[in-house]
Write an enzyme that holds these catalytic residues in place. Sequence first.
Site, PDB file in Angstrom:
ATOM      1  N   GLU A  42     -83.432 -65.837 -33.661  1.00  0.00           N
ATOM      2  CA  GLU A  42     -83.991 -66.043 -35.006  1.00  0.00           C
ATOM      3  C   GLU A  42     -85.493 -65.782 -35.034  1.00  0.00           C
ATOM      4  OE1 GLU A  42     -82.895 -69.851 -36.664  1.00  0.00           O
ATOM      5  OE2 GLU A  42     -80.886 -69.790 -35.781  1.00  0.00           O
ATOM      6  N   GLU A  56     -78.748 -76.595 -32.673  1.00  0.00           N
ATOM      7  CA  GLU A  56     -79.771 -77.641 -32.777  1.00  0.00           C
ATOM      8  C   GLU A  56     -79.220 -79.045 -32.497  1.00  0.00           C
ATOM      9  OE1 GLU A  56     -81.778 -77.144 -36.530  1.00  0.00           O
ATOM     10  OE2 GLU A  56     -82.428 -75.116 -36.037  1.00  0.00           O
TER      11      GLU A  56
HETATM   12  C1  XIL Z   1     -82.501 -71.345 -42.655  1.00  0.00           C
HETATM   13  C2  XIL Z   1     -82.411 -70.241 -43.692  1.00  0.00           C
HETATM   14  O1  XIL Z   1     -83.281 -69.222 -43.322  1.00  0.00           O
HETATM   15  C3  XIL Z   1     -82.749 -70.753 -45.049  1.00  0.00           C
HETATM   16  O2  XIL Z   1     -82.501 -69.768 -46.043  1.00  0.00           O
HETATM   17  C4  XIL Z   1     -81.928 -71.982 -45.375  1.00  0.00           C
HETATM   18  O3  XIL Z   1     -82.351 -72.516 -46.601  1.00  0.00           O
HETATM   19  C5  XIL Z   1     -82.086 -73.006 -44.291  1.00  0.00           C
HETATM   20  O4  XIL Z   1     -81.751 -72.449 -43.046  1.00  0.00           O
HETATM   21  N1  XIL Z   1     -82.694 -72.585 -37.738  1.00  0.00           N
HETATM   22  C6  XIL Z   1     -81.457 -72.065 -38.005  1.00  0.00           C
HETATM   23  C7  XIL Z   1     -81.230 -71.321 -39.251  1.00  0.00           C
HETATM   24  O5  XIL Z   1     -80.586 -72.148 -37.157  1.00  0.00           O
HETATM   25  O6  XIL Z   1     -79.916 -71.433 -39.700  1.00  0.00           O
HETATM   26  C8  XIL Z   1     -82.191 -71.728 -40.322  1.00  0.00           C
HETATM   27  O7  XIL Z   1     -81.996 -70.871 -41.441  1.00  0.00           O
HETATM   28  C9  XIL Z   1     -83.594 -71.669 -39.826  1.00  0.00           C
HETATM   29  C10 XIL Z   1     -83.798 -72.580 -38.655  1.00  0.00           C
END
Ligand code: XIL
Length: 663
Positions: free
Chosen positions: A263, A155
């Site tokens: 994801e 990101e």
């Molecule tokens: C999220 C997790 O799912 C949560 O449990 C945590 O509190 C915050 O992070 N993009 C990403 C992930 O790259 O690492 C994130 O994961 C969701 C969005």
Amino acid sequence: MRRARAGLIIVAVCSVFLLAARAVVAAPLRTSATAKGLFVGAAVNMTPFRNEAIYSDTLRRELNLLVAENAFKFDALHPAQTTFNFTDADALVAFAQANGMAIRGHTLVWSNQIPSWLTSGSFTRDQVIAILRDHIMTVVGRYRGKILAWDVVNEAIDGNTGQLRTDTFWFQKIGPEYVAMAFQFAHEADPGAILYYNDFEAEGSGTKSDGVFNLVSGLVNQGAPIGGVGWQMHKVNPFRITAANHTNAQRLAALGLEISITEMDVRIPLPSDAQKLQDQALAYSDAVTFCLDEPNCAALVSWGFTDKFSWVPGTFNGFGDALMFDMSYQPKPAYTAMQTVLEAGLGNAPPVPTGLQATAGSGQVQLTWNASAGATSYNVKRTTTSGGPYTTVGSSTTAAFTNTGLTNGTTLFFVVSAVNASGESANSTQVSATPQAAGFSLSATPASLTINRGACGTSTIGITRTGGFTAGVAFTVGGLPSGVTASFNPGTTTGATTLVTACASATAAVGAATLTVSGTGGGLTQTTPVGLTVTSTADTGGVTVTPTLAANGPWFNEQQVRVTSTANLTALSITIVIQRTAGVSFSGQYNTVGGQIAQSNTSTAGAVTYQFTLAAGQTLGPASDRVFAAQTSGSGTAHPTSGDTYTVTYTTGGQSFVQPGHF
Ligand code: XIL
């Protein structure tokens, strides 16, 4: 590109897994995905991973890749400047390896979930670079050779400008060079891992997708060790893959980069309903189709797999149900839709074999199962860890197999699969067996008996056979106190039990003793102790036996056993033995009970034996002076009766008694 790489990883991770990678209909996703060279994975939440068996069971059954939802993040692994905590990460890696699953590492450089010692420390640029390098070398180095791909930078692109975000810790401390540095460090630490740039809303066309494309093409052009781009794919239902996704994948392929959906979730505005779930299924099946169609798509990973554990409800108010299994781990339409796409064109493997049974022998286990329609052979697989991974130990063209050369005492777990020209079924239900040296052991239930003088007690001797021991076992007893006799029924058995009955005479020695029951068979002798306490009360269970001489003329003789009972008798057997003195022979027998009593007699040169037996299942209530008569005829002299004997055996209140005596 994807197919070759996925195959190599699978060989390296677990050679057995290749066998499971063949065609199956309605099998777990990993089976068909592996057959097509695709990784299907999910992010793992460590709490249910450690606490709900169904959570990890579903992971290992369905997926061939895992990523940690949080456990590999900077703050989780590196809580203080000189402290690393690998407990969760190690557990996840071990689990994935044990189950033949690949692992994605997420994530090394991100502006979120970084610890406050870092963000609030007053470090110089060089110090922050050193910290970044140390973190990456330590973490990536620890799992060198075990991680398929790392999300090195997460990101970093600003969606509005398409440029690097400037509001992040790493940008502000190091400047734009942090991105290339991170890739360089990670490559140094594990040259075999595929290094990814990962972002959201950069899957199709637009400023952000272009920004990511520009960033990674810049990295490629400067020779940075980048290997892929991760598309997070956090979407709102309904969502469909479009031509823009394909165009984007192909321009990244042209740079020599692979992509992964890293994801995915498709959040539904709550409440969800059947239509929304059908729409969601299209998003997931689209993603599978897309990955199968685009040769540079390596993996399809969802951010969790069960709606019971998803970041969506806690992050996006009013949304939920974003994953492929519901809150009860039941597959949703999204799952079935993915399965259908993954299995298309794979042909029909035979059905999974049912009815698998294992019988342990000495150094071997015999397996049988039900034949599967259309199977040409079966693969037999074994492990010492329940649940696998399994190693194929043999193949059989029939529905039976004997696995030999095994170590006695080690428990083994077996599954079988059915094979035909189209492929291999999933594995059967697991069975276990422990080969044991051939032999047996004895046990007594109850382990001790208390009997009154004049009564009997019974214990069941259990025979536990191991290692395929089938020989008959013959029983004897030692250590009988004076006046106590014992007998076995049966005396020799190939079965699993015999009964030992110990009877104390009216004058038996009172006190405690230990009987030794010995069984001998197949060249082995085993023993079990049976405690025995003889008590002095001549308890008869309320039964009085009176021998009566009813007639003793020279020509005719009648001897009676009279039984008076104040209790119910559930078994009764009376044996009268009359000596055949000169000229005496059987003349008749009768009883005053009636048809419930079976009566019979036999004669030898020396004696006539009269038998009276209460039929099985009958009960005699209380009564006085029931008569059981034995008659003889003679030839001129009165028959001397004092050598004639009787034995009355009966059961009342669950206890057996024997009253022997003579006339
Ligand atoms: C999220 C997790 O799912 C949560 O449990 C945590 O509190 C915050 O992070 N993009 C990403 C992930 O790259 O690492 C994130 O994961 C969701 C969005």
